[in-house]
Design an enzyme around this catalytic site. Structure first.
Site, PDB file in Angstrom:
ATOM      1  N   ASP A 302       0.859  -1.180   0.000  1.00  0.00           N
ATOM      2  CA  ASP A 302       0.000   0.000   0.000  1.00  0.00           C
ATOM      3  C   ASP A 302       0.896   1.230   0.000  1.00  0.00           C
ATOM      4  O   ASP A 302       2.065   1.167   0.410  1.00  0.00           O
ATOM      5  CB  ASP A 302      -0.902  -0.015   1.245  1.00  0.00           C
ATOM      6  CG  ASP A 302      -1.992   1.052   1.215  1.00  0.00           C
ATOM      7  OD1 ASP A 302      -2.243   1.627   0.143  1.00  0.00           O
ATOM      8  OD2 ASP A 302      -2.583   1.312   2.285  1.00  0.00           O
ATOM      9  N   HIS A 303       0.356   2.330  -0.467  1.00  0.00           N
ATOM     10  CA  HIS A 303       1.067   3.603  -0.435  1.00  0.00           C
ATOM     11  C   HIS A 303       0.717   4.336   0.857  1.00  0.00           C
ATOM     12  O   HIS A 303      -0.447   4.677   1.072  1.00  0.00           O
ATOM     13  CB  HIS A 303       0.680   4.469  -1.638  1.00  0.00           C
ATOM     14  CG  HIS A 303       1.160   3.930  -2.949  1.00  0.00           C
ATOM     15  ND1 HIS A 303       0.403   3.995  -4.104  1.00  0.00           N
ATOM     16  CD2 HIS A 303       2.308   3.296  -3.293  1.00  0.00           C
ATOM     17  CE1 HIS A 303       1.079   3.450  -5.102  1.00  0.00           C
ATOM     18  NE2 HIS A 303       2.228   3.020  -4.632  1.00  0.00           N
ATOM     19  N   PHE A 477      -5.325   4.437   0.294  1.00  0.00           N
ATOM     20  CA  PHE A 477      -6.381   3.588  -0.269  1.00  0.00           C
ATOM     21  C   PHE A 477      -5.930   2.809  -1.499  1.00  0.00           C
ATOM     22  O   PHE A 477      -6.690   2.647  -2.442  1.00  0.00           O
ATOM     23  CB  PHE A 477      -7.645   4.402  -0.593  1.00  0.00           C
ATOM     24  CG  PHE A 477      -7.916   5.539   0.345  1.00  0.00           C
ATOM     25  CD1 PHE A 477      -8.086   5.317   1.706  1.00  0.00           C
ATOM     26  CD2 PHE A 477      -7.973   6.840  -0.109  1.00  0.00           C
ATOM     27  CE1 PHE A 477      -8.323   6.362   2.584  1.00  0.00           C
ATOM     28  CE2 PHE A 477      -8.211   7.899   0.761  1.00  0.00           C
ATOM     29  CZ  PHE A 477      -8.383   7.658   2.113  1.00  0.00           C
ATOM     30  N   HIS A 478      -4.688   2.284  -1.490  1.00  0.00           N
ATOM     31  CA  HIS A 478      -4.161   1.572  -2.646  1.00  0.00           C
ATOM     32  C   HIS A 478      -3.688   0.153  -2.307  1.00  0.00           C
ATOM     33  O   HIS A 478      -2.629  -0.268  -2.780  1.00  0.00           O
ATOM     34  CB  HIS A 478      -2.979   2.342  -3.257  1.00  0.00           C
ATOM     35  CG  HIS A 478      -3.311   3.689  -3.763  1.00  0.00           C
ATOM     36  ND1 HIS A 478      -2.343   4.641  -4.058  1.00  0.00           N
ATOM     37  CD2 HIS A 478      -4.497   4.284  -4.044  1.00  0.00           C
ATOM     38  CE1 HIS A 478      -2.924   5.755  -4.482  1.00  0.00           C
ATOM     39  NE2 HIS A 478      -4.230   5.557  -4.489  1.00  0.00           N
ATOM     40  N   PRO A 479      -4.413  -0.635  -1.532  1.00  0.00           N
ATOM     41  CA  PRO A 479      -3.913  -1.980  -1.230  1.00  0.00           C
ATOM     42  C   PRO A 479      -3.939  -2.889  -2.451  1.00  0.00           C
ATOM     43  O   PRO A 479      -4.904  -2.905  -3.209  1.00  0.00           O
ATOM     44  CB  PRO A 479      -4.881  -2.477  -0.145  1.00  0.00           C
ATOM     45  CG  PRO A 479      -6.149  -1.727  -0.394  1.00  0.00           C
ATOM     46  CD  PRO A 479      -5.720  -0.374  -0.879  1.00  0.00           C
TER      47      PRO A 479
END
Length: 552
Positions: A302-303, A477-479
């Protein structure tokens, strides 16, 4: 309660798609283009008829809202100084594309070429670019790198603000160039983002791909359909067990494949509840192991968004306009009448892609620049004028996991991103803070006396800044990555997105990414849906030809 077979209630289907999110809606559209393919699309959330889904700025209302968000939380993270943070995931038609910040970002060519170099045939930049183009309806027109006429509207920002133009000038004074097109394979530079909107409205995957075709006779959509587990029979996944609107468990079968498109959290959670994963972990959580795949739920990437805030003088931000009832009303009126103005803004207006230090081969930092500031999402905006410069490490080396917290589908999984666990990730965070200060110190911003609110000038040493990253960091919100594509011992699917070791099941969503892309992940998820649909149709044709030849 024992499951009862109810296939006749829904009819007979070739494919069952689990999840009507960014990729699932694409699959439903593309597969049912062939009238001979019968598809059942299951969505655990409800319809996307909530007003705030469609107002671009409405992500403030859809995230952390149980109507549209699963409202997950992480475990207490050591890298976040023991904090557990919210982890939004879409719970409605369109999935995360119905609650996200709209940003259209493919990533870098290097991302996909690396996937191919890992042995994933057909996933290099030149291989996937046609799928990005096929989806796209680009406001700026068609070119070798952009498409028009596709279902997904990609548009320019419909509002500009002096405060962001001034920050962009400072960015360029710091040696980071203006970037005409973030989506040409090399996104280094500064510019306003493009967004998935149409005429000032959110253009989710559901709006783009599902709603125009939902009345096709060979597509059946069921909302509030929670899949409990997969049905496994004689080495093959043959269907699903589910509850519709909380009713009794039903068993549905399909003729060809079940396709998981429940996302980087949902897909591994369903697999593990079904007995697919690490046998030791499954047994410890009351699940009977059915198929050993150690990589299920591992490789979470994730970021981590680290939010720095700067107060300014003599330069208006949205803080004052939102906090003033009159100007807030006028902004709403402007959107209602013209579909323009601040209510069309995504999670961020402007982006910067750059290198945290000169040794990096390509841009490894992404900034999301916002003309406002708040302590955290959902809190009131600050009373003073300010801008937020959030930065994230595009290629984190830390790896986390999604795991069971028991066998019940209604029990949230344990999400452990493991942020800032490596020295490299900590180094990038420290360098990001220092670069941000360098940018803000440029002449363009000097007349406005920028004052660092977060983390604050007291944080100076490397140790101070690592601690500040832990205090300020949150998901952007980038999993991805929890059912990764590949052929190594931890891979879950092959490069045709078929589950290793069991037939009848594919995974088509962001969970299959071996490595995270260098930017926002919604556009790559849609691309995965496009390519996945082609792989499925191609395999179906090949199987039919093989049967015909065998019969002859």
């Amino acid at each position: 309660m024992a499951a009862s077979s109810q296939s006749s209630r829904f009819g007979q289907y070739d494919y069952i798609i689990v999840g009507a999110g960014s990729a699932g809606c694409v699959l439903a559209n593309r597969l049912t283009e062939d009238p001979d393919i019968r598809v059942l699309l299951l969505e655990a959330g409800g319809k996307d008829d909530y007003f705030w889904i469609h107002v671009p700025v409405g992500y403030f209302k859809t995230m952390n809202n149980p109507r549209t968000d699963w409202c997950f939380k992480t475990v207490e993270e050591p890298g976040l100084n023991g904090r557990a943070i919210g982890y939004p995931r879409g719970k409605t038609l369109g999935g995360c594309s119905s609650i996200n910040g709209h940003i259209y970002m493919r990533g870098q060519a290097q991302d996909f070429d690396t996937w191919a170099q890992l042995g994933n045939v057909g996933w290099g930049w030149n291989d996937v670019l046609p799928y990005f183009l096929r989806s796209e309806d680009q406001e700026n027109g068609a070119s070798e790198l952009h498409g028009t006429g596709g279902p997904l509207a990609v548009t320019n920002m419909r509002t500009r603000l002096k405060i962001l133009d001034t920050v962009a000038e400072a960015v360029q004074q710091a040696g980071i160039p203006f970037k005409e097109d973030f989506n040409d394979g090399d996104n280094e530079g500064v510019n306003y983002f493009q967004v998935t909107q149409k005429n000032g409205l959110r253009w989710s995957s559901a709006k783009a791909f599902l709603h125009p075709v939902k009345h096709r006779p060979n597509l059946h959509l069921v909302t509030k359909a929670q899949v409990e587990r997969l049905v496994i029979e004689q080495g093959r996944v043959s269907g699903v067990e589910l509850r519709v609107d909380g009713c009794d468990v039903q068993t549905l079968h399909c003729n060809i494949e079940v396709i998981l498109s429940a996302g980087a959290i949902g897909s591994p959670h369903i697999l593990m509840r079904s007995g697919i994963g690490s046998g030791q972990h499954l047994q410890a959580n009351g699940v009977t192991p059915r198929h050993e795949l150690a990589g299920v739920g591992q490789n979470l990437q994730d970021h981590l968004q680290i939010r720095t805030i700067f107060k300014v003088s003599g330069l208006a931000s949205l803080n004052q306009r939102v906090n003033n009832p009159i100007t807030r009303y006028l902004m709403g009126l402007q959107w209602a009448l013209t579909r323009r103005g601040p209510l069309t803004m995504g999670a961020s207006h402007m982006g910067v892609f750059t290198r945290s230090d000169p040794s990096r081969a390509t841009a490894n930092l992404e900034y999301h620049l916002q003309p406002l500031s708040t302590d955290k999402l959902g809190d009131p905006l600050h009373s003073f004028p300010a801008f937020t410069a959030s930065f994230c490490n595009l290629r984190p080396t830390s790896r986390g996991s999604v795991s069971l917290d028991g066998p019940d589908a209604n029990t949230a999984p344990l999400i452990a991103p493991n942020y800032l666990a490596t020295l490299d990730d900590q180094r990038v965070a420290v360098d990001g803070f220092r670069l941000t200060r360098h940018i803000v110190g440029q002449p363009a911003l000097a007349p406005y006396s920028p004052e660092e609110v977060a983390p604050g000038q007291d944080a100076q040493s490397d140790a101070d800044l690592v601690r500040a990253a832990g205090n300020l960091g949150t998901t952007i919100f980038h999993p991805v990555g929890t059912c990764k594509m590949g052929s190594d011992a931890m891979a879950v699917v092959d490069d045709r997105l078929r589950l290793h070791g069991l037939s009848g099941l594919r995974i088509v969503d962001a969970s299959i990414m071996p490595n995270i892309t260098s930017g926002n992940t919604n556009a790559p998820s849609i691309m995965i849906g496009e390519k996945g649909a082609d792989l499925i149709k191609e395999d179906r044709r090949n199987q039919a030809q093989a049967k015909a030849q065998a019969a002859a």
